[in-house]
Design a protein around this motif. Structure first.
Motif, short mmCIF file in Angstrom:
data_model
loop_
_atom_site.label_atom_id
_atom_site.label_comp_id
_atom_site.label_asym_id
_atom_site.label_seq_id
_atom_site.Cartn_x
_atom_site.Cartn_y
_atom_site.Cartn_z
N SER A 2 -1.34 15.12 4.61
CA SER A 2 -1.88 13.93 3.96
C SER A 2 -2.82 14.20 2.81
N GLY A 3 -3.25 15.43 2.61
CA GLY A 3 -4.16 15.74 1.52
C GLY A 3 -3.43 15.95 0.21
N ILE A 4 -4.13 15.66 -0.88
CA ILE A 4 -3.61 15.94 -2.22
C ILE A 4 -4.72 16.64 -3.01
N PRO A 5 -4.41 17.29 -4.11
CA PRO A 5 -5.46 17.94 -4.90
C PRO A 5 -6.55 16.94 -5.30
N THR A 6 -7.80 17.36 -5.21
CA THR A 6 -8.90 16.44 -5.49
C THR A 6 -8.86 15.91 -6.93
N ALA A 7 -8.38 16.71 -7.86
CA ALA A 7 -8.32 16.26 -9.26
C ALA A 7 -7.26 15.18 -9.48
N ALA A 8 -6.38 15.00 -8.53
CA ALA A 8 -5.33 13.98 -8.67
C ALA A 8 -5.90 12.57 -8.77
N ALA A 9 -7.01 12.33 -8.11
CA ALA A 9 -7.60 10.98 -8.13
C ALA A 9 -7.94 10.53 -9.54
N ILE A 40 0.85 -1.18 0.00
CA ILE A 40 0.00 0.00 0.00
C ILE A 40 0.89 1.22 0.00
N PHE A 41 0.61 2.13 -0.91
CA PHE A 41 1.33 3.40 -0.99
C PHE A 41 0.36 4.53 -0.68
N ARG A 42 0.87 5.54 -0.02
CA ARG A 42 0.06 6.71 0.30
C ARG A 42 0.70 7.93 -0.34
N ILE A 43 -0.11 8.73 -0.99
CA ILE A 43 0.38 9.96 -1.62
C ILE A 43 0.06 11.11 -0.67
N TYR A 44 1.01 11.99 -0.50
CA TYR A 44 0.78 13.16 0.33
C TYR A 44 1.40 14.38 -0.34
N THR A 45 1.14 15.54 0.20
CA THR A 45 1.58 16.80 -0.38
C THR A 45 2.69 17.41 0.47
N THR A 46 3.71 17.90 -0.21
CA THR A 46 4.78 18.65 0.44
C THR A 46 4.85 20.00 -0.25
N SER A 47 4.90 21.06 0.54
CA SER A 47 5.03 22.39 -0.04
C SER A 47 6.31 23.03 0.47
N SER A 48 6.86 23.88 -0.36
CA SER A 48 8.09 24.58 0.04
C SER A 48 7.98 26.03 -0.40
N GLY A 49 8.88 26.82 0.05
CA GLY A 49 8.84 28.25 -0.24
C GLY A 49 9.03 29.01 1.05
#
Length: 170
Positions: free
Chosen positions: A17-24, A1-10
């Motif tokens: 743990s959230g990702i853009p809804t359109a990613a699905a 099982i793999f989980r995709i998550y979001t990392t932001s920088s700047g």
């Protein structure tokens, strides 16, 4: 099982743990060879339980997700007391709930008597209990007590809240 998550920088760096809804939809279209995929939304809603005589305020629940039946295929450690993990979330406006949440809402009753009972979220989303599962006994960050059918999104006000085509909505 793999989980995709979001990392932001700047200016600030964060990971969540959230990702853009359109990613699905993009993952489904462009990633071949996946045995299954699970796309779900977390929710925090105010809950009311109707009965023949009145409507009882059950407070706010922050352990709700909106998911399809594939959630229970991937996370197959749930034990069901009543209902079927492959069928309980196929219809819009259905919800599977944990054994302890069932007691909070309906008291200490036979889980079989809960099928067909109603739950109101935020005064405007009416769902029907379609299954009851045992509480998870191990530690997990996927600790949810209610799973609302994903097909409810397109049939209710949730379609405006969980915009499936948005890359800027996490």
């Amino acid at each position: 099982i793999f989980r995709i998550y979001t990392t932001s920088s700047g200016v600030t760096e964060s990971s969540y743990s959230g990702i853009p809804t359109a990613a699905a939809a993009a993952i489904k279209e462009h990633f071949t060879g996946l045995e299954s995929r699970v796309h779900f939304h977390t929710a925090q809603w105010h809950v009311k339980i109707p009965s023949p005589a009145s409507v009882r305020d059950a407070g706010r629940n922050d352990k709700i997700i909106v998911a399809g039946p594939e959630y229970f295929d991937v996370f197959n450690y749930y034990e069901w007391l009543v209902g079927d993990p492959r069928q309980s979330l196929t219809e819009p406006f259905s919800v599977a709930i944990s054994e302890s949440q069932a007691r909070v809402y309906f008291g200490d009753v036979d889980p079989f008597s809960l099928i067909g009972r109603e739950i109101h979220y935020n005064d405007s989303l009416l769902v029907t209990v379609s299954g009851v599962f045992k509480d998870i006994s191990h530690k997990t960050d996927l600790d949810f007590s209610e799973v609302v059918s994903f097909s409810t999104i397109e049939k209710s006000w949730l379609r405006n809240f969980f915009r499936q085509d948005q890359w800027n909505s996490i």
